[in-house]
Design an enzyme around this catalytic site. Structure first.
Site, PDB file in Angstrom:
ATOM      1  N   VAL A  72     -16.724  -9.978 -17.588  1.00 51.13           N
ATOM      2  CA  VAL A  72     -17.767  -9.174 -18.218  1.00 51.13           C
ATOM      3  C   VAL A  72     -18.667 -10.115 -18.998  1.00 51.13           C
ATOM      4  CG1 VAL A  72     -16.435  -7.037 -18.382  1.00 51.13           C
ATOM      5  CG2 VAL A  72     -16.301  -8.711 -20.233  1.00 51.13           C
ATOM      6  N   SER A  73     -19.839  -9.639 -19.385  1.00 52.36           N
ATOM      7  CA  SER A  73     -20.830 -10.506 -20.007  1.00 52.36           C
ATOM      8  C   SER A  73     -20.610 -10.719 -21.502  1.00 52.36           C
ATOM      9  CB  SER A  73     -22.245  -9.941 -19.787  1.00 52.36           C
ATOM     10  OG  SER A  73     -22.595 -10.030 -18.429  1.00 52.36           O
TER      11      SER A  73
END
Length: 206
Positions: A66-67
């Protein structure tokens, strides 16, 4: 003539690392001959039958990303999807995860993943969606996997449901870094710019 080749040449032909060949020797899977100087030599006639050993010895890696830290719940969801999928297939696997932009090629988990692929330790890569690997450049990694005979399995072959949100987060992270370098992380100009970008991102999501 049944040519003798070095351990490096044998490893290259099999698409594995010399370390794997040494491990096979220790376990009795593939025994080389020895020169007078005690150097390993493999006969070409040994290499082709050893192909099945390579497939058995290579691991399955599952990768989740995920970012940002705000998306930890999504990271856990990805992990659960990967674990369940691999378990259903009966695969023993290792899970690697990252928190970082899909535009960042220097994440710790991604670097480990690529290194494992390049040295020939991986036989299968499992991801939920190609954008979980990299936002741009996933095709290059897939080409490396093809060259190394690594099977790539995408659990979700459709559109990534978090594409827009994740891309917006990636862009925001890039602007944050560059504005901090330009104005200083605590400057009023930096804060004003980031507030404006954040508002634009929020507006685009509504």
């Amino acid at each position: 003539m049944d040519k003798l080749i070095t351990i490096s040449e044998a490893a290259k032909r099999l698409g594995i690392s010399p370390t794997t060949l040494r491990r096979w020797e220790e376990s009795g899977k593939l025994i080389p001959e020895r020169t007078q100087g005690n150097q390993r030599r493999y006969r070409l006639s040994q290499i082709e039958p050893a192909t099945h050993l390579r497939q058995q010895d290579r691991k399955t890696l599952a990768y989740a990303r995920v970012s940002s830290h705000d998306q930890k719940d999504d990271l856990e969801r990805q992990k659960q999807v990967l674990e369940l999928y691999c378990a259903q297939q009966g695969w023993t696997f290792e899970l690697i995860s990252d928190i970082g932009s899909g535009m960042n090629y220097y994440k710790k988990g991604l670097k480990r993943l690529l290194n494992e692929i390049l040295i020939g330790n991986v036989g299968r890569l499992v991801i939920t969606h190609k954008d979980r690997l990299l936002r741009f450049g996933a095709e290059l990694v897939f080409s490396i996997c093809e060259a190394k005979q690594v099977e790539v399995v995408m659990v979700n072959k459709g559109e990534d449901t978090t594409f827009e949100d994740d891309l917006a987060t990636d862009v925001l992270e890039i602007i944050t870094v560059f504005s901090a370098r330009l104005y200083g992380s605590r400057s009023r100009k930096n804060k004003k710019l980031l507030d404006g970008v954040k508002q634009a991102v929020e507006d685009s999501r509504t």
